[in-house]
Motif scaffolding. Structure first.
Motif, PDB file in Angstrom:
ATOM      1  N   ALA A 207       0.832  -1.199   0.000  1.00 31.18           N
ATOM      2  CA  ALA A 207       0.000   0.000   0.000  1.00 31.18           C
ATOM      3  C   ALA A 207       0.870   1.253   0.000  1.00 31.18           C
ATOM      4  O   ALA A 207       0.610   2.201  -0.756  1.00 31.18           O
ATOM      5  N   LEU A 236      -7.045   9.872   5.028  1.00 32.95           N
ATOM      6  CA  LEU A 236      -8.283   9.179   5.389  1.00 32.95           C
ATOM      7  C   LEU A 236      -7.995   7.707   5.660  1.00 32.95           C
ATOM      8  O   LEU A 236      -8.497   7.122   6.622  1.00 32.95           O
ATOM      9  N   THR A 237      -7.147   7.122   4.795  1.00 34.16           N
ATOM     10  CA  THR A 237      -6.798   5.721   4.988  1.00 34.16           C
ATOM     11  C   THR A 237      -6.054   5.531   6.300  1.00 34.16           C
ATOM     12  O   THR A 237      -6.316   4.594   7.056  1.00 34.16           O
ATOM     13  N   GLN A 238      -5.126   6.468   6.565  1.00 40.31           N
ATOM     14  CA  GLN A 238      -4.369   6.350   7.803  1.00 40.31           C
ATOM     15  C   GLN A 238      -5.296   6.472   9.015  1.00 40.31           C
ATOM     16  O   GLN A 238      -5.129   5.778  10.013  1.00 40.31           O
ATOM     17  N   ALA A 240      -8.421   5.534   9.124  1.00 40.39           N
ATOM     18  CA  ALA A 240      -9.108   4.249   9.265  1.00 40.39           C
ATOM     19  C   ALA A 240      -8.198   3.238   9.952  1.00 40.39           C
ATOM     20  O   ALA A 240      -8.631   2.467  10.811  1.00 40.39           O
ATOM     21  N   PHE A 241      -6.911   3.285   9.594  1.00 45.26           N
ATOM     22  CA  PHE A 241      -5.951   2.365  10.187  1.00 45.26           C
ATOM     23  C   PHE A 241      -5.776   2.616  11.674  1.00 45.26           C
ATOM     24  O   PHE A 241      -5.674   1.690  12.473  1.00 45.26           O
ATOM     25  N   ARG A 243      -7.910   3.868  13.712  1.00 49.95           N
ATOM     26  CA  ARG A 243      -9.084   3.400  14.443  1.00 49.95           C
ATOM     27  C   ARG A 243      -9.017   1.895  14.628  1.00 49.95           C
ATOM     28  O   ARG A 243      -9.313   1.364  15.692  1.00 49.95           O
ATOM     29  N   PHE A 244      -8.603   1.223  13.540  1.00 52.36           N
ATOM     30  CA  PHE A 244      -8.450  -0.231  13.611  1.00 52.36           C
ATOM     31  C   PHE A 244      -7.417  -0.589  14.674  1.00 52.36           C
ATOM     32  O   PHE A 244      -7.650  -1.472  15.518  1.00 52.36           O
TER      33      PHE A 244
ATOM     34  N   VAL B 171      -7.182  -0.876   0.632  1.00 53.91           N
ATOM     35  CA  VAL B 171      -6.570  -0.844   1.962  1.00 53.91           C
ATOM     36  C   VAL B 171      -7.489  -0.154   2.961  1.00 53.91           C
ATOM     37  O   VAL B 171      -7.671  -0.611   4.094  1.00 53.91           O
ATOM     38  N   SER B 172      -8.113   0.948   2.541  1.00 59.53           N
ATOM     39  CA  SER B 172      -8.969   1.653   3.490  1.00 59.53           C
ATOM     40  C   SER B 172     -10.195   0.811   3.823  1.00 59.53           C
ATOM     41  O   SER B 172     -10.642   0.758   4.957  1.00 59.53           O
ATOM     42  N   TRP B 174     -10.243  -2.377   3.824  1.00 62.50           N
ATOM     43  CA  TRP B 174      -9.751  -3.462   4.675  1.00 62.50           C
ATOM     44  C   TRP B 174      -9.639  -2.988   6.118  1.00 62.50           C
ATOM     45  O   TRP B 174     -10.090  -3.659   7.046  1.00 62.50           O
ATOM     46  N   ALA B 175      -9.054  -1.786   6.280  1.00 66.10           N
ATOM     47  CA  ALA B 175      -8.889  -1.261   7.635  1.00 66.10           C
ATOM     48  C   ALA B 175     -10.248  -1.107   8.302  1.00 66.10           C
ATOM     49  O   ALA B 175     -10.427  -1.421   9.476  1.00 66.10           O
ATOM     50  N   LEU B 176     -11.219  -0.637   7.518  1.00 66.59           N
ATOM     51  CA  LEU B 176     -12.559  -0.427   8.062  1.00 66.59           C
ATOM     52  C   LEU B 176     -13.184  -1.751   8.494  1.00 66.59           C
ATOM     53  O   LEU B 176     -13.756  -1.874   9.570  1.00 66.59           O
TER      54      LEU B 176
END
Lengths: 427, 407
Positions: A207, A236-238, A240-241, A243-244, B171-172, B174-176
């Motif tokens: 990624a 935004l992706t980071q 989400a990460f 939060r995960f 990836v996003s 997946w993280a969600l």
């Protein structure tokens, strides 16, 4: 000594080979800085924009899984900067300049973290710098400096291929260094550590690499507009990460707390579950289990006693070794069914179910029983003998466990325990 | 180029929907608004066969309408085409973002319309508040990937550019999904664990989960934020977790308890906090577990807090705890009816409970109802332990005097 704990900041004594990485990174940065200062910086604006991105990414690094901090934005930005080409970028940055900008920006990004007292790890940052240098060198070797995106597929494919090669070399070099460090710090066999690092590389690494390619392509084509456009989805992706990652931490803390309930109920002495798990993890590392199996092993060791909650009265000092085998196996069976009820820890339940089976009657004849059960069995026994309160010496405990090899305990696990103890493992 | 874009990558439904609008935005830039709408129409024909026809038609119409509305905005704001994208990137950015915003608004309006016509749950306002508004900033952000897709496509990469865009999206997602999985795992693990603790007493089985459900109803009625709602439900589930530290012999002891045994019971809230202290919950969860046996008049335990000094969540849990306890069978008495129990709560509304919260709870239960489970019948022949919730009810206000089994 506490091998499970990650190092923080600047602690040279506990860094081990980290010192080598630090020195290599430092020399690389110094040489690059001198060379850049002598030639002068080309395309200042891009150096500033990407430098800022790297610094910001370094500041907002975070931790996924239990491994180490990651700074995806910093990594992507540094790799992207290493792979710029025309038409927008007239004079693509040279290798030395790429390394210098990365080094300065990384340092600038760490300072706020250090001041705020957040976790920072100079070795990890150095590793990032070294892998970026690898990518930049490979990319530069494969492409001419005047090669530019001109809308033709021949050039586009060539540059994209060189980018892929650069990103791959960065990933591979980082995986090798990472595996070396894991071998040193957790005593994992090198092949197993390398396998784990490569698995991580194909996920998070891919990624970050693809984002870097996107960033470099975009910037080469539309100039300064590309970084913000790429960074918004990336942030935004980071998010989400993160939060995960925080949900993951909460879950782990929950399992640990649930495990402590046996202590509060008086079925085990304070810290007993944690000590057992610590030893089980050390043995698992020594045997080179995969991260997923390591996690299940840790949970199983922590939760191996929950079955006792359903039994009537606590045994004094939590010494389940003193009880009859039937009772212990019954408790293990109850514990396993409890864990199974959660519906998400089936593998953990399987380990706990067989954690009190003697080797000869269990794993020796039934390959379906996981080796983790044997590990938990041995860890429980060793903790009973050495753990707080009972206080036998490690040698004496090793001796009594040695008497049970093949009958009570799995020989492979006992050998591993011998190595772990021999390296100086103490609770 | 157009023909190529029509062949959409065949991936899972979830990814497709998010990929769809990114693709449409790229198409606006690459080959114009008309082709974007065309692609949506073609896409509508290739839907999952298992969907009913009405749904298929709606989905198709929805995507065409959204694409058309977005396209109109894109067209009239003077969005650049093909080669112009590279020379005027700012124009491309803001026109596609405007088109993206329009798309989101039209999409939300259409969905609200459907929800309104169907009249079921969730209501259009809840949908806007809980789904549409929280997700729109990130959807707006990911829309920029559409513009990047166009740029990468024009660079000469062609189809490879789709791969570049797909990975960040994947990836996003997946993280969600991992986030959801971790949350579910945690809830399941806590429930399983609570069930073990409750095995000690046949009659309190399921109590914690019912309390969690009850406080959930009340919390939704009070309009808590999502975070606090989850925290409240966790607190309800875990409020008696400290009972694991109370010796089984006391929990199962027949008849009245002496003072030292009562003290052991009074310790259970503190034990609970000790147990969950390391879990990074909201602070409110811990204070609720600690104070759920406080009473409004200050006669409860462990701190003897009164009135508004009792944490909000603890007051809520205190009410639901008492309610479930009274509507459950105990070995020494049968379960009370829901209406009878609500009357008891109302009588105690100033002594035991926060009056306003009691009123709210009574309203919620009267509206939603409460399903009581089949439980073992009370066993009159045996003198068995009196549940600690009953004990705390009986020792204070006189109104519930016979709740403690002194019948």
């Amino acid at each position: 000594m506490n091998p499970g704990q990650p190092i923080e900041g600047l602690d040279l004594r506990r860094m081990g080979s980290g010192v080598v990485i630090l020195v290599v990174g430092g020399i690389l940065a110094a040489v690059a800085l001198v060379a850049t200062l002598r030639h002068g910086v080309t395309e200042w604006s891009y150096a500033l924009v990407f430098g800022a991105l790297i610094a910001i990414g370094e500041t907002v690094q975070f931790r996924v899984d239990r491994s180490r901090n990651r700074a995806p934005i910093a990594t992507s930005a540094a790799l992207g900067y290493a792979m710029l080409r025309g038409p927008s970028v007239g004079m693509p940055p040279e290798l030395a300049q790429v390394i210098a900008v990365t080094a300065v920006a990384t340092a600038a990004g760490i300072v706020p973290r250090a001041i705020a007292g957040l976790r920072w790890d100079i070795v990890v940052s150095c590793r990032r710098g070294i892998s970026v240098a690898c990518a930049a060198a490979v990319f530069e070797a494969l492409t001419r400096r005047d090669l530019a995106w001109n809308g033709e597929w021949v050039e586009a494919l060539w540059i994209a291929g060189a980018m892929m090669a650069g990103v791959l070399s960065a990933g591979l070099s980082d995986a090798v260094i990472g595996a070396g460090q894991a071998t040193e710090r957790y005593n994992r066999p090198f092949p197993a550590a390398l396998r784990d690092e490569l698995v991580v590389m194909t996920r998070i690494g891919m990624a970050m690499g693809i984002t870097a390619i996107l960033l470099a392509t975009g910037t080469s084509l539309i100039g300064h507009w590309a970084p913000p456009v790429v960074i918004v989805p990336l942030l935004l992706t980071q998010f989400a990460f993160r939060r995960f990652a925080s949900a993951q931490r909460t879950y782990r803390a929950t399992v640990r707390s649930m495990a402590r309930s046996t202590e509060i109920a008086g079925f085990s002495s304070p810290g007993q579950n944690a000590r057992t798990a610590q030893l089980a993890v050390a043995i698992g590392n020594d045997l080179g289990l995969t991260p997923a199996r390591m996690e299940a092993l840790e949970y199983a060791a922590l939760l191996s006693g929950v079955g006792q909650l359903a039994l009537a009265d606590p045994s004094p000092g939590g010494a389940s070794l003193l009880r009859t085998r039937e009772e212990r196996q019954r408790a293990a069976e109850i514990g396993a069914s409890v864990i199974e009820r959660s519906g998400v820890l089936d593998h953990v339940a399987e380990i706990v179910r067989h954690s009190n089976d003697p080797y000869r009657m269990g794993r020796a004849n039934n390959p379906g029983i996981p080796v983790e059960s044997g590990i938990v069995n041995v860890a429980l026994a060793y903790e009973q003998l050495v753990g707080e309160g009972t206080g036998q010496s490690p040698d004496k405990a090793m001796e009594s466990i040695g008497l049970g090899i093949g009958a009570e305990y799995d020989p492979v696990v006992v050998e591993s325990l011998r190595r772990v103890i021999g390296r100086g493992f103490r609770f | 180029m157009l023909a190529g874009s029509v062949m959409r990558p065949r991936v899972g439904q979830v990814y497709r929907t998010s990929l769809d609008y990114v693709l449409v935005i790229a198409l606006y830039l690459l080959s114009g608004v008309g082709s974007a709408i065309l692609v949506c129409a073609v896409g509508a024909l290739s839907q999952d066969r298992r969907h009913p026809l009405v749904k298929k038609i709606f989905n198709g119409a929805q995507s065409v309408l959204c694409a058309a509305a977005g396209g109109l905005v894109f067209h009239y704001t003077g969005g650049p085409r093909a080669g112009e994208v590279l020379s005027e990137p700012w124009d491309a950015i803001w026109t596609t973002t405007a088109a993206n915003a329009t798309w989101l608004v039209v999409n939300a309006v259409l969905l609200c319309l459907v929800l309104f016509l169907e009249g079921g749950q969730p209501s259009p306002t809840t949908f806007i508040r809980k789904v549409a508004l929280p997700t729109s900033p990130s959807l707006l952000g990911y829309g920029l990937l559409g513009m990047l897709l166009a740029v990468a496509w024009l660079s000469g990469l062609g189809f490879l550019s789709i791969l570049l865009i797909f990975v960040p999206l994947y990836v996003s997602r997946w993280a969600l999904s991992q986030y959801e999985a971790e949350r579910r795992a945690q809830a399941a693990t806590m429930r399983a664990f609570i069930q073990v603790i409750e095995t000690k007493d046949l009659y309190t089985r399921g109590h914690s989960e019912r309390v969690s459900e009850g406080v959930g109803l009340l919390g939704r009625h009070l309009g808590l934020s999502d975070d606090r709602q989850t925290a409240l439900e966790h607190a309800g589930l875990l409020h008696d977790v400290g009972k694991v530290g109370v010796p089984t012999s006391i929990i199962q002891k027949p008849g009245r308890l002496d003072d030292s045994e009562m003290d052991a019971i009074r310790l259970h809230p503190a034990r609970g906090v000790e147990l969950i202290g390391n879990i990074p919950f909201l602070e409110e969860v811990k204070s609720a577990v600690l104070h759920h046996h406080e009473k409004y008049d200050g006669t409860g335990y462990p701190a003897g807090l009164g009135g508004e000094n009792i944490p909000y969540f603890a007051r809520i849990i205190g009410i639901v705890d008492a309610f479930d306890s009274l509507t459950s069978t105990r070995s020494y008495r049968p379960a009370r009816g829901v209406e009878e129990t609500l009357d008891i709560l109302l009588q105690d509304r100033n002594t035991h409970f926060d009056p306003l919260l009691v009123d709210a709870f009574v309203e919620v239960i009267r509206r939603h109802g409460w399903k009581t489970l089949d439980q073992p019948a009370p066993d009159g022949s045996k003198v068995v332990a009196i549940d600690h919730d009953d004990l705390s009810l009986g020792s204070g206000g006189g109104a519930t005097g016979n709740a403690a089994g002194v019948e």
